[in-house]
Every structure is written in structure tokens, then in C-alpha cells.
Design a protein around this motif. Structure first.
Motif, PDB file in Angstrom:
ATOM      1  N   LEU A 135     165.307  54.644 -64.504  1.00  0.00           N
ATOM      2  CA  LEU A 135     165.008  53.679 -65.512  1.00  0.00           C
ATOM      3  C   LEU A 135     163.557  53.738 -65.658  1.00  0.00           C
ATOM      4  O   LEU A 135     162.942  53.132 -66.518  1.00  0.00           O
ATOM      5  N   LEU A 179     160.893  51.313 -67.889  1.00  0.00           N
ATOM      6  CA  LEU A 179     160.365  50.054 -67.142  1.00  0.00           C
ATOM      7  C   LEU A 179     158.926  50.620 -66.599  1.00  0.00           C
ATOM      8  O   LEU A 179     158.773  49.828 -65.437  1.00  0.00           O
ATOM      9  N   VAL A 202     158.261  44.978 -63.813  1.00  0.00           N
ATOM     10  CA  VAL A 202     158.717  43.669 -64.293  1.00  0.00           C
ATOM     11  C   VAL A 202     157.673  42.840 -65.163  1.00  0.00           C
ATOM     12  O   VAL A 202     156.745  41.983 -64.253  1.00  0.00           O
ATOM     13  N   MET A 227     158.238  40.431 -67.376  1.00  0.00           N
ATOM     14  CA  MET A 227     158.506  39.096 -68.113  1.00  0.00           C
ATOM     15  C   MET A 227     158.179  37.846 -67.090  1.00  0.00           C
ATOM     16  O   MET A 227     157.923  38.222 -65.936  1.00  0.00           O
ATOM     17  N   LEU A 280     158.805  35.280 -64.537  1.00  0.00           N
ATOM     18  CA  LEU A 280     160.248  35.113 -63.809  1.00  0.00           C
ATOM     19  C   LEU A 280     160.599  33.810 -63.915  1.00  0.00           C
ATOM     20  O   LEU A 280     161.649  33.397 -63.279  1.00  0.00           O
ATOM     21  N   LEU A 282     167.345  30.583 -66.437  1.00  0.00           N
ATOM     22  CA  LEU A 282     168.658  31.289 -66.756  1.00  0.00           C
ATOM     23  C   LEU A 282     169.600  30.572 -65.739  1.00  0.00           C
ATOM     24  O   LEU A 282     170.612  30.197 -65.918  1.00  0.00           O
ATOM     25  N   VAL A 337     167.733  36.096 -56.457  1.00  0.00           N
ATOM     26  CA  VAL A 337     167.400  37.510 -56.781  1.00  0.00           C
ATOM     27  C   VAL A 337     166.016  37.278 -57.392  1.00  0.00           C
ATOM     28  O   VAL A 337     165.270  37.920 -57.239  1.00  0.00           O
ATOM     29  N   ARG A 378     162.459  38.654 -56.001  1.00  0.00           N
ATOM     30  CA  ARG A 378     161.415  39.536 -56.844  1.00  0.00           C
ATOM     31  C   ARG A 378     160.056  38.765 -56.555  1.00  0.00           C
ATOM     32  O   ARG A 378     158.879  39.545 -56.445  1.00  0.00           O
ATOM     33  N   VAL A 405     170.681  41.736 -65.712  1.00  0.00           N
ATOM     34  CA  VAL A 405     169.510  40.867 -65.522  1.00  0.00           C
ATOM     35  C   VAL A 405     169.206  41.413 -64.128  1.00  0.00           C
ATOM     36  O   VAL A 405     167.808  41.635 -63.868  1.00  0.00           O
ATOM     37  N   TYR A 406     170.182  41.773 -63.119  1.00  0.00           N
ATOM     38  CA  TYR A 406     169.605  42.151 -61.834  1.00  0.00           C
ATOM     39  C   TYR A 406     169.180  43.455 -61.835  1.00  0.00           C
ATOM     40  O   TYR A 406     167.933  43.774 -61.207  1.00  0.00           O
ATOM     41  N   VAL A 407     169.545  44.379 -62.774  1.00  0.00           N
ATOM     42  CA  VAL A 407     168.756  45.899 -63.256  1.00  0.00           C
ATOM     43  C   VAL A 407     167.598  45.646 -63.347  1.00  0.00           C
ATOM     44  O   VAL A 407     166.445  46.217 -63.137  1.00  0.00           O
ATOM     45  N   VAL A 408     167.309  44.372 -64.427  1.00  0.00           N
ATOM     46  CA  VAL A 408     166.131  44.437 -64.882  1.00  0.00           C
ATOM     47  C   VAL A 408     164.919  43.815 -63.929  1.00  0.00           C
ATOM     48  O   VAL A 408     163.671  44.309 -63.679  1.00  0.00           O
ATOM     49  N   LEU A 409     165.666  43.122 -62.797  1.00  0.00           N
ATOM     50  CA  LEU A 409     164.963  42.617 -61.793  1.00  0.00           C
ATOM     51  C   LEU A 409     164.769  43.576 -60.920  1.00  0.00           C
ATOM     52  O   LEU A 409     164.119  43.387 -59.477  1.00  0.00           O
TER      53      LEU A 409
END
Lengths: 164, 410, 168, 172
Positions: free
Chosen positions: A6, A10, A14, A16, A18, A24, A61, A65, D43-47
Motif C-alpha cells: 500500500l 500511504l 499515518v 490523521m 490518532l 471511534l 491498536v 500506533r 481501520v487496522y490497515v490504515v493504522l
């Protein structure tokens, strides 16, 4: 390396906030809470518990991160193990309750006392008089799931304690 | 690792390669995205056409095995028969019975088909040898080079059962429901053996990446030689996962009419059909990749990437033929036999296999890899023998039957 | 309800049987070898069955060697036909023919015909015969009702048989 | 890019979860929950937790929910029976409790966000490297968390025994 497939999408990493992921998790947890608190269907309550466990996973998760620490992801596995065990036991309880009460509504299982579904006809043996146990039957025993298909392998009534 | 179907390797003109390449900083360019979409479309159509051809092959091969000829009218050797079938499916009336759950009934065929199509994304269909750090390494080409390729396939393939289970449930008929329930029970039982049969492969290759598994096999030996038991169990479990005979309990036509797709017609039925054949293709490709070295064949693949495609296709076609071959040879298992095989035979065997393989790797005794299959097969034979001995009392002479006169009044 | 048990002796499975795999391999080899055995399928439109003499195909009307229709519209076949597949309207033939009678309409409904052959049995003039033709088809229901001309065309000429009207 | 992907997947998870708890039919609930699992996997993939994402689909969607579906089908709840139950009732106090929870914990979150250093800022985050591959997770799982891992096997064994004993009608 991990992101190789990916990576072009990407590339920036990351980017965005967190905090949103934690948000969420919060939202999902309250949805699960809503389900457990408000729904009376035992199956949907179990599903809601799954939602709450997943909400915890998301947060784990996310923090893994944030802190660049793998333990969070490892904990997700433990949480999944717990979920698997919980579902196995939970569904077994659902089946046991459904057998007794013919219902998936938790309120039907609020009373500890056994519901008397009437005696289940005993096992028919070869050569036994056909009309022998007709007097046992009453209108109620049609409700008993155990009495229709499965009677031959259970010589005792399912709700045995109810007779006592 | 070079994962994308690299346009440069295909010998395209540099200008074309430039259009489809990424930006200099490695981020996605417009041309790159378009190129990827084109490759994905190509792959999907290959599977769809293969699925259609499989229907033809199924009919031809089954006919040959029964001393018949099979469809040979539409086109040369009947090769255009799939087109005729498609035309029939498209123009047939799409009946939605009144008693079904309409939403689920409509989406169930889609749920069955889509996972079957997207699993192919990580399967390496060819590759080439490249020098990495002074060493020649087999580098595979696939649509998406996923580090967790094996897990991805297992995960997505497990989703396909929702289509079958929901199709059976939404049809709101007894036979369909039984088919759906059987499908979900069967899927759970055999996914365990399937996953555990892959574990030794992953242990030996040291990676979940399908490309690296092939690279390991190119360097050492095909895993079918060192893990024959895992190969056999994986193959058998994949028959169960794709609902093919001898494990086609969800649609067993002699008991359940047509099982989960009894109430489906027209394109909805065709999608279930397509899903089955696409699943078979993925299973065949996966067996090839995991146990038979994928696109490699004792150095023949060095001739070029086209040769790799050819070798891979031939291996896949062999396993597809095996699917058909087994279907028209072995009768269907009884349901309890099916569950017995999955839980009592395959699960312990795969577990022992995993433990032994892990032990051999931990002790770094590579020679044990060649001893393991012998040991395991011997163990399986002994276990069978014990079972056979225990069963002996079942076959003792039965008590003499009552005399003919008494029999009627008993 | 009583259950009558009938003991059935089963052969004890041998050790090889219990392994299953030899049996499976044997089965696979049998099916594989069958693929190369000669095929028994007949390619129908090109190849046809040679039917036996007793075969009863579609009933047809025949002409004599001079090409004259033999049917005299006696309606015996219409009378005897079990499914009532035959419909006849008798008519007078114009002068010059050896017989005065013939069918104006002779309809044979092949949707009803059961190929029993009673019409052939009943016919005094040997004008209707069960042919060897098993290829009866039509795109519509009307096509399956065969008219006089079509029946004579299918029947063709038949020289042997009754020719009593010729002697007059 | 990740923001957009997160909003798509996170939104999908949240909406599916809400629909799952409000459906009358348990089968529909289960299907929406599968949607939530897929959203969370996204979401996990994004993270960049790829392994967790795959296991999420494999375990939750592939095994747990299939089991759920199997049991729901086995119970064979008739539509008539569901109609008698009527549409799901959402007591106001339950909704209030959920809202109260989200407000309270949201407030705590906001408080935490205000704490300097709790969440790394953008530059810091870009510099963070986390290898979420199977190998790294395996090393962690069988290294630091080996005891916990072994204990889960006992938990699972307990789960198996419990399920067997609960569903078996009579132990003979």
C-alpha cells in the motif's frame, strides 16, 4: 517494508489525528453498551458484547500506533481469544436456555424456577404397548423441543426437575 | 520486494513503462493507478473466463469418464458452450419466490462470488530471477504483494460461506436452510485443518508471503516432497471448502434437491456456479503455490516470464482437472463421516505435523524433513490399524435371526 | 409401532479397506482409464439408428406404383384410433379414377398419436402404414397436425399389398 | 489519504454497529456485524497493523460470526415469533446511559489530548516506525507475553469444555 503493497497510497505515513481512532473506540463501545442495556434478545446482547470487545481492540491498536509499541497488537490477540471463548460459552448457554424456554428473550430466563412443560413421553421400546403412555401426554408437551425429534435418546424428560 | 507486475520487465517500450510507473518519491501517480486497475481487470476476466471454461471442462471430462462425448456442438470441440450457457442464464426469467427474504436473497450470490474473485490478488502467477545482494532470488509477480498473503487468502476465502449460508437461509425453504447450515458447519470444521496444514509450510519458508514461499521452494525443494501429509490434507480440505464432491453436502442433490441454491434461478444461480468454479481456481492456484513451487519448474522458468505463466497455468489446470476427476470418481461422504474425518482424523494429524515440523526446525535437523512424512504415514497406518482392531467386535456374527414365522409378529 | 430388525451380515473391512486410500487410488485410475475408451454416444443428426423391421414409427399414407392414393376414406382407422388422432372427411373422387371414394381431409394429430399401429391393422386397403420415421417435429402445435398431402409425401410409393381396385 | 480512508472505514464500522444493535432479526444483526468487522479491519490497515487486520477478518468474520450464524439458523426463529416480539424497544434510560458514557469518556479523552506529550504531534508521528508484520508480533507474543499466551490456551480449553458440557443433554 510492512506497508510495501500500500506504500504508494500511504506514502505520507499515518497523517490523521490518532485521537479520532480513540473516539471511534468510544463510539463503538457506547453502541455496544446500548445494545446490551436495551435489547432483550440474548443473541443480540452477545453480539453487542462483541462490539464492545472490538471497541477495546481499536483503542489498543491505536495506542500501539501512538507509542510505537507492539504490545497493544499482541493484546488484541488475547482479546480475540477471550472473544472466541466467550462466544463458545455464550452460544452454548443460548442453546441451553432456548431448549428450556423456547425463547431467546432474556426476560423469559429471569426466573430461576423451572417451567413445567409437562412430562415427555418415555422411550418407546420394541414390543411395548402402543397406547401405553397416552395418558402422560397433555397439551403442553408439544412446546417441548426435546420431545419431538429427540425423544428416543432421552428417556427422562428434559425439564426433569420441573416434575419434582 | 518487487511485487507489482512490473511493466519494465514485460519488455514494454520505455515510454509506456514511464506512464505506468510510480512517482519518483514512490507515491502513487495517476498512470500507476490506471495501470494497476488494468492489471486487476485483466486478472478478474481471466478468472471469469476460466470459470466458464471449467463448466465446459467439467461436462466434457465427466462425459469422457462415462464413455460419452459431452457437449461438442457449439464451436470447435464445444468450446463456445459456455457462451451458450451464459446466454441462457442471462435471458432466463429471474424468479424471486414470494416467500424469500428479498434483500438477503439478492445479495447472497454476490457475497458468494466476490471473495472468490478477490482472493486471486495475492497469488503469484509468474516471476523472474533477480540478483539481490549478489544472490539470485526468485521474485514473484502478483497484483498485490501482501506480507500476510496466506492469512489474507484464508481470511477472505472464509467469507465465501456467508453467501451460501445466507442464500440457504434467505430462501426460506427446508432444503435450502439445511444446505446453508451444513455449509457453515463444514466450513468451520475444515478451515481448521486447512489453516493447520499451511502452518508447516509457513514454518519452513519462514514467511507468510506467497512470493517468499515460492522463493524458498525454488532454493530448496518443493514442499510436496517434505510435507506430503500437509499437502494431502490441504488438498482434501480445499475440496471440502469449495463444496466439491466428495464433500458437497450443502448441495447434495440426492438428499437436498440442490441445497442452498434450490430456490435460485437465472443469473443469481449463475453467480453461485461461478463462485464455485472461481473458488476451485483459487484453491488449485494455492495448492500449486504452497506445495508445488508455483511458477517454478526445475530451472525451466528461467526462460522468461511467459514460461513462468505457462508452468503455473499447467499446474493449476492439473489440479482443476483433479477436482473434476475426483468428483466423478468418489461418492459423497455421509455427514457424520465428513465431520469425523475433519475433527478426528485431519485435525490431530495436522497438529502432530505442525509440532514435529516445528521441532525439526528448532533442532535445525533438515534431514528430519524427509523422515517426517514416513513417520507420519506410519503413524496414520498404526492409528488406522488400532481402530480396525477395535472395530472387530462390530463384525462378530450377529445373533441368529428369528425364524420366518415369528418375524412378522415381533 | 414396532420395528422389525433384520440382521444383515456385513463383510469385515480388511485393513487396506480401512485405509481407504488404496480404494480411492483404484477408483481414480479406473475413471482415468475410462477417458480413453471408445465412446458410445451416437452423433444423432449425422448418424441414425438402423431401426428393426418391427419398429413402429409415424403412421403415413401410401400411394401405389402408379402414384395413385390408396386410401378410400372408409374411416375404419379413425374409428379404431384409441387416442382419436385421426380425422377424416370422405369425398367423392372425380370420374376417371378406379375408385369413387377418397379423403377430402385426412388429418393426423401427432400430438395425440400413441404409435399403437391399430390403424395399420384396421386398414382394409393397406393404405396407412407405420413408417420407420421417428423424427417427428414441429415448431408450433399446428405443425404437429399432419395433413393429407404431407402424409402422402412421407409415405411415398408402396407397390406390394392390396390392389383390388385396380382389377376393376 | 489516511484520514479519508479512516473516515470511510471507521464510519462504515460505526454505522454497521449501530444497525446491528437496532435490527429486529438476529440474522440481519449478524450480517451488519460482519460489516463492522470489515470496517475495523480497514481501520487496522490504515493504522498499519496488517496482521491484526487479517486475523480480525479470519477469526471474527470467518469463524466467530459463522458460528453465530450457525446457531441462529439452528434455533430457527420464525418470523411469526419475531413479529410477536415487535420492533426492538429502546428504553430511554438505555440510550441515556450510552450517551452519558460517550460524553463522560469523550470528556476524559479531550482532557488527555490536552496533556502535552500524551499524543505525539504530526512530525513525531511521521518519524514513528512500527513493524506490524507477523514476524515481529510473533516474536513479541512468544517472548514477552509467553505466559499470557499459555494462559489463553487454558482459557480456550475451559471454553471448549464449558461449551460441550452446556450443550450436551445428558452425560452418561
Amino acid at each position: 517494508m510492512a506497508a510495501s503493497f500500500l506504500h504508494p497510497l500511504l506514502a505520507a505515513g499515518v497523517d490523521m489525528p490518532l485521537e479520532w481512532v480513540v473516539g471511534l473506540g468510544l463510539a463503538l463501545f457506547s453502541v455496544g453498551l446500548l445494545g446490551v442495556a436495551c435489547r432483550r434478545n440474548i443473541l443480540i446482547m452477545l453480539l453487542s458484547v462483541e462490539i464492545m470487545l472490538n471497541a477495546a481492540n481499536v483503542v489498543l491498536v491505536a495506542f500501539s500506533r501512538v507509542h510505537s509499541e507492539l504490545s497493544g497488537q499482541v493484546f488484541v490477540f488475547f482479546s480475540m481469544t477471550v472473544a472466541a471463548a466467550e462466544v463458545a460459552i455464550g452460544l452454548a448457554i443460548v442453546i441451553a436456555v432456548y431448549r428450556l424456554r423456547q425463547s431467546t428473550d432474556v426476560d423469559d430466563a429471569a426466573d430461576l424456577g423451572e417451567v413445567d412443560y409437562g412430562p415427555v413421553p418415555p422411550l418407546k421400546l420394541e414390543g411395548e404397548d402402543q397406547h401405553h403412555h397416552d395418558d402422560h401426554g397433555d397439551a403442553d408437551h408439544s412446546n417441548d423441543a426435546g420431545s419431538d425429534g429427540a425423544a428416543p435418546d432421552s428417556a427422562e424428560p428434559i425439564g426433569a426437575a420441573g416434575e419434582a | 520486494m518487487m511485487g507489482v507486475l512490473g511493466t519494465a520487465q514485460l519488455g514494454m517500450a520505455p515510454i509506456v513503462a514511464h506512464i505506468f510507473s510510480k512517482n519518483d518519491d514512490g507515491s502513487a501517480s495517476f498512470g500507476w493507478v490506471i495501470g494497476r486497475i488494468l492489471v486487476v481487470l485483466l486478472m478478474v476476466h481471466v478468472i471469469l473466463i476460466l470459470g466458464a471454461l471449467m463448466v465446459w471442462a467439467e461436462r466434457r471430462v465427466s462425459a469422457w469418464m462415462q464413455d460419452r462425448i459431452g457437449p461438442n456442438r457449439v464451436g470447435p470441440q464445444g468450446l463456445l458452450q459456455p457462451l451458450a450457457d451464459l446466454g441462457k442464464f442471462m435471458f432466463k426469467e429471474d424468479v424471486i419466490p414470494g416467500h424469500v427474504n428479498k434483500v438477503m436473497y439478492t445479495i447472497a450470490p454476490l457475497i458468494a462470488t466476490i471473495p472468490a474473485l478477490i482472493t486471486f490478488a495475492v497469488v503469484p502467477f509468474t516471476g523472474s530471477y533477480e540478483t539481490v545482494g549478489g544472490e539470485s532470488v526468485a521474485v514473484s509477480w502478483q497484483i498485490a504483494d501482501l506480507n500476510i498473503g496466506v492469512l489474507y487468502i484464508l481470511a477472505i476465502a472464509g467469507i465465501g460461506v456467508y453467501g451460501i449460508a445466507l442464500g440457504g437461509w434467505a430462501s426460506n425453504s427446508k432444503y435450502s436452510l439445511l444446505g446453508g447450515v451444513r455449509a457453515s458447519a463444514q466450513m468451520i470444521s475444515y478451515e481448521l485443518s486447512l489453516g493447520l496444514a499451511v502452518v508447516p509450510v509457513v514454518l519452513m519458508a519462514g514467511s507468510l508471503n506467497l512470493g517468499e514461499i515460492i522463493a524458498y521452494q525454488a532454493e530448496n525443494t518443493w514442499l510436496i516432497f517434505t510435507q506430503p501429509l500437509a499437502f494431502f490434507i490441504f488438498l482434501t480440505a480445499s475440496y471440502a471448502e469449495t463444496n466439491r464432491l466428495p464433500f458437497d453436502m450443502p448441495e447434495s442433490e440426492t438428499e437436498l434437491v440442490a441445497g442452498y441454491h434450490t430456490e435460485f434461478s437465472s443469473m443469481k444461480f449463475a453467480l453461485f456456479f461461478l463462485a464455485e468454479y472461481a473458488n476451485m481456481t483459487v484453491a488449485a492456484a494455492l495448492v500449486t503455490t504452497l506445495y508445488l513451487g508455483g511458477w517454478t519448474f526445475f530451472g525451466l522458468e528461467t526462460l522468461g516470464w511467459g514460461m513462468g505463466v505457462l508452468i503455473f497455468s499447467l499446474k493449476v489446470i492439473f489440479f482443476l482437472f483433479a477436482f473434476i476427476w475426483v468428483r466423478w470418481t468418489i461418492p459423497r461422504f455421509r455427514y457424520d463421516q465428513l465431520m469425523n474425518l475433519g475433527w478426528v482424523v485431519f485435525l490431530p494429524l495436522t497438529l502432530i505435523n505442525v509440532v514435529l515440523t516445528a521441532g525439526a526446525i528448532a533442532l535445525d535437523q533438515t534431514w528430519m524433513f524427509f523422515l517426517l512424512p514416513v513417520l507420519l504415514i506410519a503413524a496414520a497406518c498404526v492409528a488406522t490399524w488400532i481402530g480396525w482392531k477395535r472395530d472387530e467386535d462390530k463384525f462378530q456374527p450377529l445373533p441368529t435371526a428369528p425364524a420366518a414365522g415369528e418375524e412378522g409378529h415381533a | 409401532m414396532t420395528v422389525t430388525v433384520k440382521p444383515v451380515r456385513r463383510r469385515k473391512a480388511s485393513f487396506l479397506d480401512r485405509l481407504y486410500l488404496p480404494a480411492i487410488a483404484k477408483g481414480l485410475s479406473i475413471t482415468f482409464m475410462r477417458m480413453f475408451k471408445p465412446k458410445v454416444t451416437m452423433q444423432f443428426p449425422e448418424e441414425r439408428w438402423t431401426v428393426r423391421d418391427e419398429y413402429r414409427g409415424m403412421p403415413v399414407l401410401v400411394s401405389d406404383d402408379e402414384g395413385r392414393p390408396k386410401c378410400v376414406a372408409c374411416s375404419l382407422c379413425e374409428f379404431v384410433c384409441p387416442p382419436k388422432a385421426i380425422f377424416i372427411v370422405p369425398d367423392e373422387l372425380e370420374a376417371g379414377n378406379n375408385v369413387e371414394r377418397g379423403p377430402a381431409v385426412f388429418d393426423l394429430n401427432m400430438l395425440r398419436c400413441i404409435y399403437c399401429g391399430l390403424c395399420e391393422e384396421a386398414c382394409p386397403e393397406e393404405a396407412i402404414f407405420m413408417s420407420k420415421n421417428y423424427l417427428v417435429w414441429g415448431a408450433e402445435r399446428e405443425d404437429m397436425i399432419f395433413h393429407k398431402d404431407k402424409l402422402y409425401e412421407l409415405g411415398g410409393v408402396r407397390e406390394e399389398g392390396v390392389k383390388k381396385w385396380k382389377d376393376k | 489519504m489516511t484520514t479519508v480512508l479512516f473516515i470511510v472505514f471507521g464510519g462504515m464500522a460505526l454505522v454497521s454497529a449501530l444497525l446491528a444493535v437496532t435490527r429486529q432479526n438476529p440474522i440481519a444483526s449478524a450480517i451488519w456485524l460482519v460489516g463492522m468487522f470489515f470496517g475495523l479491519a480497514g481501520v487496522y490497515v490504515v493504522l498499519e497493523a496488517y496482521f491484526v487486520a487479517a486475523v480480525q477478518v479470519l477469526v471474527y468474520a470467518g469463524a466467530i460470526m459463522v458460528l453465530f450464524l450457525f446457531v441462529i439458523m439452528l434455533l430457527d426463529l420464525r418470523t411469526k415469533q419475531l413479529d410477536e416480539e415487535g420492533p426492538p424497544k429502546m428504553p430511554i434510560w438505555g440510550v441515556l446511559a450510552a450517551v452519558l458514557f460517550i460524553v463522560a469518556s469523550g470528556w476524559a479523552l479531550m482532557d488527555a489530548v490536552g496533556t502535552p506529550g500524551f499524543f505525539p504531534d504530526a512530525e513525531e508521528r511521521a518519524a514513528l516506525e512500527l513493524d506490524g508484520s507477523a514476524k515481529a508480533i510473533g516474536a513479541d507474543l512468544f517472548g514477552r507475553w509467553l505466559l499470557a499466551f499459555e494462559v489463553t490456551s487454558i482459557l480456550l480449553l475451559g471454553g471448549i469444555l464449558g461449551a460441550v458440557i452446556l450443550t450436551k443433554r445428558r452425560l452418561t
